[in-house]
Design a protein around this motif. Sequence first.
Motif, short mmCIF file in Angstrom:
data_model
loop_
_atom_site.label_atom_id
_atom_site.label_comp_id
_atom_site.label_asym_id
_atom_site.label_seq_id
_atom_site.Cartn_x
_atom_site.Cartn_y
_atom_site.Cartn_z
N ASP A 30 16.52 13.48 -33.06
CA ASP A 30 16.45 13.06 -31.66
C ASP A 30 17.75 13.45 -30.96
OD1 ASP A 30 13.98 11.79 -32.18
OD2 ASP A 30 15.02 9.97 -32.83
N PRO A 31 17.72 13.60 -29.64
CA PRO A 31 18.97 13.85 -28.91
C PRO A 31 19.91 12.65 -29.13
CG PRO A 31 17.09 14.24 -27.48
CD PRO A 31 16.56 13.62 -28.75
N PRO A 32 21.20 12.91 -29.34
CA PRO A 32 22.13 11.79 -29.61
C PRO A 32 22.34 10.92 -28.38
CG PRO A 32 23.32 13.86 -29.45
CD PRO A 32 21.87 14.20 -29.37
N ARG A 33 22.41 9.60 -28.62
CA ARG A 33 22.73 8.65 -27.55
C ARG A 33 24.23 8.37 -27.51
NH1 ARG A 33 17.91 4.16 -27.72
NH2 ARG A 33 16.21 5.63 -27.42
N GLU A 34 24.86 8.51 -28.64
CA GLU A 34 26.30 8.32 -28.79
C GLU A 34 26.87 9.56 -29.45
OE1 GLU A 34 27.92 5.60 -27.76
OE2 GLU A 34 26.14 4.47 -27.22
N ALA A 70 16.82 10.47 -36.64
CA ALA A 70 15.79 11.48 -36.88
C ALA A 70 14.51 10.80 -37.33
CB ALA A 70 16.24 12.47 -37.95
N ARG A 71 13.40 11.44 -37.00
CA ARG A 71 12.09 11.01 -37.50
C ARG A 71 11.75 11.86 -38.71
NH1 ARG A 71 9.30 12.15 -32.21
NH2 ARG A 71 11.25 13.22 -32.00
N VAL A 72 11.17 11.23 -39.71
CA VAL A 72 10.74 11.93 -40.91
C VAL A 72 9.22 11.81 -40.95
CG1 VAL A 72 10.91 12.05 -43.42
CG2 VAL A 72 12.90 11.34 -42.07
N THR A 73 8.55 12.95 -40.98
CA THR A 73 7.08 12.98 -40.95
C THR A 73 6.58 13.85 -42.09
OG1 THR A 73 7.13 14.82 -39.39
CG2 THR A 73 6.92 12.61 -38.46
#
Length: 105
Positions: free
Chosen positions: A78-82, A88-91
Amino acid sequence: MVRREKEKRPAWGVPKGIVLLATPEGWRTSVLTKNGMLCGRLDVPINTDPQDARAAAAVMVTELARDFHDTDVEVSWDPPREPWSWTARVTPAADDEPSSPGAEG
């Protein structure tokens, strides 16, 4: 004759997500699963570039899923918030998902 116990899959389940943190002590990971979270240190030097640390964390999780659960997974960051934290998503990998009904030719 001695019987060997069957190897069991870990109770913590297939990875569902990753949290990667840059700390003064080094890179830390939390691997989220259906049944909880596995936390630890990522085995890379402290001064590793964040992109390389994300790649190392993704490799760690894909190998964990393959070795312990006989499944292939994909990691999507995911784009970093900090500036010091990534998720990350694991699928399941596309070729590892069961086909939908009626998908056969």
